[in-house]
Design a protein around this motif. Structure first.
Motif, PDB file in Angstrom:
ATOM      1  N   LYS A   1      -5.504   8.167  -6.082  1.00 52.78           N
ATOM      2  CA  LYS A   1      -5.108   6.915  -6.739  1.00 52.78           C
ATOM      3  C   LYS A   1      -4.153   7.147  -7.906  1.00 52.78           C
TER       4      LYS A   1
ATOM      5  N   TRP B   1      -3.786  -0.167  -5.409  1.00 50.22           N
ATOM      6  CA  TRP B   1      -4.873   0.761  -5.725  1.00 50.22           C
ATOM      7  C   TRP B   1      -5.009   0.884  -7.230  1.00 50.22           C
TER       8      TRP B   1
ATOM      9  N   TYR C   1      -3.241   1.801   2.023  1.00 49.43           N
ATOM     10  CA  TYR C   1      -2.215   1.513   1.019  1.00 49.43           C
ATOM     11  C   TYR C   1      -0.853   1.225   1.644  1.00 49.43           C
TER      12      TYR C   1
ATOM     13  N   HIS D   1      -8.169  -4.752  -1.909  1.00 46.99           N
ATOM     14  CA  HIS D   1      -6.873  -4.137  -2.201  1.00 46.99           C
ATOM     15  C   HIS D   1      -5.680  -5.067  -1.984  1.00 46.99           C
TER      16      HIS D   1
ATOM     17  N   ILE E   1      -8.250   5.742   4.342  1.00 47.30           N
ATOM     18  CA  ILE E   1      -7.777   5.801   2.957  1.00 47.30           C
ATOM     19  C   ILE E   1      -7.232   7.184   2.610  1.00 47.30           C
TER      20      ILE E   1
END
Length: 549
Positions: free
Chosen positions: A63, A339, A504, A546, A497
């Protein structure tokens, strides 16, 4: 070197090994710091285990801003030694994994009443080049207004005066962490995720291992070792509390948020490091099919296991982006994903989040617990070197056994090796031609190479055995097969992820192929219907968390 199949199917064997072996070192924390320590110590010849309470890179190390950068802004804080170290390190890490650490030219626009004036920027970037040993075409250039607009037409023409143009590197932080861990396995390292440290084993008053619980089986057991390094990132102080040694310096957590937009909504041609009206700076980075922008820097005291992007965070970043790129007019509904992560910094009284040093520090308790805190993604290899040097000195004094010196600057990471970045570019071109016959576009070759490197070939071999009509479904299931057999995934979240970054950077593929992925998990790991339903609910919550504001 030892070769072990890194799969959850072998979890029982790995647990047995952890129970039965006395290690030289146990590392707590499977982020980039712990991964770097595991590789460094294993490659010196030490017997090393690593345990992580969640998935590898599930905390800060998936992140970050996903940049291996030289810390230009630290020049303003006169942290010259930090700039010199991370500037040198980024070149080394690029050499070790050029498919993961990719050259990325950065534009620093000079605007009226901005943070950086032309003269100071020119001098600053020159100093930056010298400190970071920047060579050749990567050396900074100063651009006038017209040259700057040619590179990035979305910049605000009326207040733009010119720019500095300099070299940075973009990465996938979670993949960098994982490839360090996988490389360490080839040197005999023993890592395991979903293994939580609850307490320490003591011999008299000195630490002699850790007490852990396997989050999958519920099995509680001890791992014995001569030394224990606490590299738990934002959770470092909790473990110091368990050890009753949380005194002196402590962590100061700050939150950093990034927003992701479809390329058509924020169609930047060029990475930009730009002013925010409140005096801070932020990045906007084109990447594949998206552009992402960040970051915030605010104090954080809430749940470390559930760090969220708030509406306030999103609005702050949207305002900043719209201020610098007025033609885009971004709104909340344009956000594809986001994120939010934590920076485990060292507390300094009276300093704001942005002023806190990014230097790392080592704390050693009276009982021998070695804790490493602070630091930056870019400096992970040097951080590992510093702390393993301390362990090595003590080990050699105590055992009269001698170990190799650090040589991680010469160990290519799994996914390579590569001679130079040019070879990576050539590989992508070749792969594009190979994949064209199946109906894939050039993005797929780029994505596979910058995620898996040369391991892409194993995934394509699996793909060729799939018989479904949807090529994208076949590809994602081929990636999944590869990750299940080689990358210790336990849950669909690990896959969507940390291993692929799809939550993302390609969030639509998560919802589109979720059911197929769940079916594969069910058959591979014999998960119950209840467990599969829990996974489905978790992924659906993650998608909402998200992407919806």
């Amino acid at each position: 070197m030892k070769n072990k199949k890194f799969t959850n199917h072998n979890r029982g064997k790995i647990v047995s090994e952890l129970k039965e072996t006395e290690y030289d070192l146990v590392v707590i924390g499977g982020g980039i710091t712990g991964a770097g320590i595991l590789l460094d110590a294993s490659s010196r010849g030490m017997k090393v285990a690593l345990v992580e309470k969640g998935d590898f890179a599930s905390g800060t190390s998936s992140k970050s801003s996903k940049l291996i950068h030289g810390g230009l802004r630290y020049l303003k804080q006169f942290e010259l030694s930090l700039v010199k170290e991370v500037g040198t390190e980024r070149a080394i890490v690029h050499k070790l994994a050029p498919h993961l650490v990719i050259p990325e030219k950065m534009l620093l626009p000079l605007i009226e009443n901005g943070s950086y004036g032309e003269w100071m920027t020119s001098i600053g970037l020159k100093v930056y080049d010298i400190l970071a040993n920047v060579e050749g075409d990567d050396k900074r250039k100063m651009m006038d207004k017209e040259e700057t607009l040619e590179l990035e037409p979305l910049l605000p023409e009326q207040i733009l005066k010119g720019s500095g143009y300099y070299a940075e590197y973009r990465t996938d932080d979670a993949r960098l962490t994982l490839e360090n861990i996988k490389t360490a396995i080839s040197y005999g390292g023993t890592p395991l995720n979903y293994t939580q440290v609850n307490d320490f084993v003591y011999d008299g008053e000195q630490i002699a291992g850790v007490k852990v619980t396997d989050a999958i089986s519920g099995d509680a057991y001890s791992i014995t070792s001569k030394f224990v390094i606490n590299a738990a990132g934002p959770w470092v102080d909790e473990l110091r509390e368990v050890n009753k040694s949380k005194n002196g310096k402590q962590l100061h957590l700050t939150k950093g948020v990034h927003l992701v937009f479809p390329k058509e909504k924020l169609p930047l041609k060029q990475s930009v490091y730009f002013d925010i009206p409140d005096g801070r700076m932020m990045f906007a980075i084109p990447r594949g099919k998206i552009t992402y922008a960040g970051t915030t820097d605010t104090n954080y005291t809430l749940d470390k296991n559930d760090v969220r992007t708030t509406v306030e965070d999103a609005d702050y970043l949207l305002d900043a982006i719209n201020n610098m790129f007025p033609a885009v007019n971004l709104e909340r509904k344009d956000i594809a994903s986001s994120w939010a992560g934590l920076r485990p910094l060292i507390h300094e009284e009276g300093k704001s989040p942005s002023e806190l040093s990014r230097k790392d520090e080592i704390f050693i308790s009276d009982s021998g617990l070695i804790s490493m805190a602070g630091g930056k993604l870019t400096g992970y290899r040097k951080m590992a070197e510093r702390v393993v040097n301390k362990v090595q000195k003590r080990l050699e004094e105590d055992t009269n056994q001698y170990y190799k010196k650090v040589h991680t600057d010469k160990i290519p990471l799994i996914g390579g090796p590569w001679k130079k970045y040019k070879e990576v570019k050539k590989y992508i071109k070749t792969l594009t031609l190979d994949l064209d016959k199946f109906g894939f576009d050039s993005y797929t070759a780029w994505y596979l190479t910058t995620t898996y490197g040369k391991q892409s070939e194993q995934i394509i071999d699996i793909f060729k055995t799939k018989s479904g009509v949807d090529i994208n479904e076949n590809l994602i299931l081929s990636e999944l097969d590869f990750c299940m057999e080689n990358e210790m995934i336990v849950t669909p979240m690990d896959f969507f992820i940390r291993r692929t970054g799809r939550l993302y950077f390609d969030i639509e593929s998560v919802t589109k192929y979720l059911e197929k992925v769940l079916t594969a998990f069910e058959s591979s790991f014999n998960y119950s219907t209840e467990q599969i339903n829990d996974f489905r609910n978790t992924i659906e919550r993650e998608v909402i968390k998200h992407s919806e504001f």
